[in-house]
Structure formats: C-alpha cells, structure tokens
Motif scaffolding. Structure first.
Motif: not given
Length: 429
Positions: A335-347
């Motif tokens: 929604h209004s929150a935007v944060v940096k992230a990383s994909v740690t694993a594809i399950v």
C-alpha cells in the motif's frame, strides 16, 4: 442493495466479453446511444457484436481479443454489480491478476468444444490464490455442440478434478451460449435438461460478505495533513482508508512499526467529525499526542495484533520478462509503505498443468512461485487468508520502477513456513 464484484476469466476466445455484453444487453443495462452503435456492427450471422461493450481499445477491436482489464457496472432490482472483464491470453496474465484482486466471485468460461485447457487451470489457480471463494464454471458455446448434455457433463467432471486439487469452496456449473443468450439471464428451451439457475439468477443469490475482519482493524497512513495556517496552526491529521474493521473516537491505539501508543482524538469524514468509521471509508484520524507518524505507518487499536516483521513468505505471480532468482534486490510496496528487500529463497514453483510443487532456481514470466523475502525495515502485514487487503503486496524494480510481481503473504514467522493448508469441501450444484 448490496454490491457483488465478480470477474470473468478463462482462455482467449472463450467468450468472456460476449458474456458480459449479453448480461448487460438482456438486463436492459445498455443506453440507447450505445445500442444504436452496436446495431451498425453485427456478426456474419446477423447477431449484435456484444463484445464491443467491453473491448474498448482500438487494438482489441482490430484483433478480436481482450487486452486490458475493463470494468462495467449494472443494477438489477435485487443487487448492484461491478464486472471485471479480464484478458484470456497468457501474455496478459498480469492484467488478470489485477482484475481478480478485488473480486468475490469468478466466472471461469470454458469453450464447450475445447473443454478444460491450461489457461483455464491457470486462471482458476490465480483466482483461488487471490482468495476468491465462489466460482461459476460457465460452459459456453453450447450451441456449437448441439446443446449436448454429455459434453457438458464431461467438462464438469474434468473441472471437478481441478476444484478438488485446489480445494475450492463452491463451484456452480452452468451450460450456456453467450452469443444466443441461452441461460445467461433467462433459461433456455435448448437446455431443457439443465434444471439449475441461469447465470444472473445465481449472481443475484450469492451471499455477499460483510467486512471479513471486523475484530482486527487496520488503517495505514497515506498522507500527513499539516496545513500550518493561521486558522489551523496546530492541526495534524493522518489521511488514509480504513482497510478493515471499525475505528472509534477515543480508541486507545498503537502506531506500528514504532510501537508508540496514543488515543484517537477525532475522526473526520469529508471534513466532518464522526464518532465511528468503518472499512472501506476514507478518513482522517487526529491523535491526542504529538507522536511521530509517517506515510506507510499503521494505526491499530491496542487490542489488534498485526504482524510486524522483516521476514515473510509470499506466493508471487511473476510478471516480468527478466527471470527472478534468489538473492535479487528489489522494492516491496505494501500500500503506502515502500521498503527495500531481497529474495532470500525460491521455495517452490507451481506446475500449472498438475498444481504440483517443484523446486526451482528461477521464476519465469507468468510463473507462480513461493518465495522468502527479507525487508530492510519492518512491514505491518497480515496473512492474505486472514485479510485480503493487508496481506497483498507488489514487488518493484528499484531502478526502473516497473512492477515485477504481485504477492500474497502466506507466513510471517519462519517457524511456520512449511505448515500445511487446511482442507476445504467442494460442492457442485
């Protein structure tokens, strides 16, 4: 009257746009000027081209396919409806995801000549993942198979296996011809062997739920109002939409992710103070204390319990030509929150043909995958099955701003990532 939002989905050329056009046409929801335009363009058989009521883009009319998501509105004496016409071509799966995100019921069209095919399964899977609980199997173009009941029964049997694999709550199967109007609004003599409701009769009878989370209020700040004028020197309000539940003036609330506590001093709707407000109203909250609240923060009563986490697991529909691989950096927009992230694993990746889960090193365009994400800052989320609004997010390329995937939060605690889903009964009417 209550409001039902539903989507038409299925493979390309199964008749989705024609079905919506027939619903509007036979329920007298088409204006006279539009009718006059339709009369000028007919099929070779002389029938009105009802697909033009939803296929508004020039490219759609030239190619005879739906590309963009179209919304149509109509009303009967019993109910109001918002229809979403989703494209059937696999190339536009991302548009189907967008259209299904706000629907409560899905009409899955199947061409009676072709039966259940891969795109039928893909759209059913996406609709189920998006929390849609009511499905209509619309076996269309029955006129092209001489209204043969055996054909209908075979398709219903094939789709029932899909429903059992996905544990769909309810599926109603209806034979019809959208082009001729058989069983769309009224029953057809051509289908005298069918004793169930017409499509419109069923749409008018499906129960529409109230707020699914009345006891778990959620409000995310979209904008901080701080005019600093002579008339309002100390005014500070927090604008946004109530995502679920009800808010009352005087409620003791907590600001997440900071954890600060205060009290709602006043609630404003259209610049007027009100005692209470409920989802999905747009409101301005004024707080008693001058605490630090920013865009993307969540305000909830102290009795509510959202997950505040930097580690979560989500089902993604990957929407970009560039494959997704573990370790990729991106942005998560909640929604209004935007944060940096990383994909740690594809399950795992879901096989659309069998719905089985397989290990995968990467996700390709239109793949359905389950991934683990780690964010730089905490997000205030719920699992999608508990709250469709606060459990949804999208992934964005931090350099180009392109939308990469639509995501549904499945777990917010790594200890429960592998927990099985509960069983759901399947009913055919």
């Amino acid at each position: 009257m209550d409001l039902l939002r539903f989507i038409t989905c299925g493979s390309v050329d199964d008749g989705k746009s024609t079905l919506i056009g027939r619903l509007l046409y036979d329920s007298d929801a088409v204006s006279l000027d539009v009718l006059a335009t339709l009369e000028k363009r007919r099929h070779a058989s002389g029938a009105v081209d009802l697909a033009l009521l939803t296929d508004g883009l020039k490219a759609e009319r030239e190619q005879g396919i739906t590309i963009d998501v179209a919304h149509k509105y109509f009303t009967t004496p019993r109910r109001k409806f918002i229809i979403t016409d989703a494209p059937g071509h696999v190339q536009y799966t991302r548009n189907m995801v967008t259209g299904a995100s706000n629907a409560y019921l899905a009409i899955v069209l199947v061409d009676a000549r072709h039966g259940v095919i891969e795109q039928t399964r893909r759209h059913t899977l996406i609709a189920a993942l998006l929390g849609i609980r009511h499905f209509v199997l619309a076996v269309n173009k029955m006129d092209l198979v001489d209204y043969d009941q055996a054909v209908f029964d075979r398709i219903v049997s094939d789709y029932q296996r899909v429903a059992q694999q996905l544990r769909l709550a309810q599926v109603v199967a209806i034979p019809m011809s959208a082009l001729n109007g058989d069983n769309v609004v009224r029953h057809s003599r051509q289908l005298a062997w069918y004793e169930g409701p017409s499509l419109l009769q069923h749409l008018e009878s499906v129960p529409v739920p109230a707020d699914a989370n009345p006891n778990e209020p959620r409000f995310q700040v979209q904008y901080v109002i701080r005019p600093q004028t002579e008339q309002l020197p100390d005014y500070r309000g927090y604008a946004g939409r109530i995502q679920s539940g009800t808010y009352h003036a005087g409620d003791q609330v907590r600001i997440w992710p900071s954890g600060l506590e205060t009290v709602i001093e006043a609630i404003e709707v259209n610049q007027q103070e009100v005692a209470t407000a409920t989802a999905p109203q747009a409101v301005v909250l004024r707080l008693r204390d001058d605490v630090d609240v920013s865009r993307g923060d969540t305000i909830v009563p102290t009795t509510a319990h959202p997950a505040v986490t930097r580690a979560l697991e989500a089902i993604l529909c990957w929407m970009h030509e560039r494959p997704l691989k573990a370790g990729r950096k991106l942005l998560v927009q909640h929604h209004s929150a935007v944060v940096k992230a990383s994909v740690t694993a594809i399950v795992y990746k879901t096989n659309v043909a069998t719905f089985e889960h397989h290990g995968a090193d990467a996700a390709q365009l239109n793949d359905i995958v389950r991934v683990q994400l780690r964010t730089a800052l905490p997000l205030v989320v719920d699992c999608y099955q508990q709250n469709r609004v606060t459990g949804a997010l999208i992934l964005i390329d931090e350099q180009t701003g392109e939308t990469l995937a639509a995501g549904l939060v499945t777990e917010t605690d790594p200890e429960f990532f592998a927990s099985p889903a509960p069983a759901v009964a399947v009913f055919f009417i």
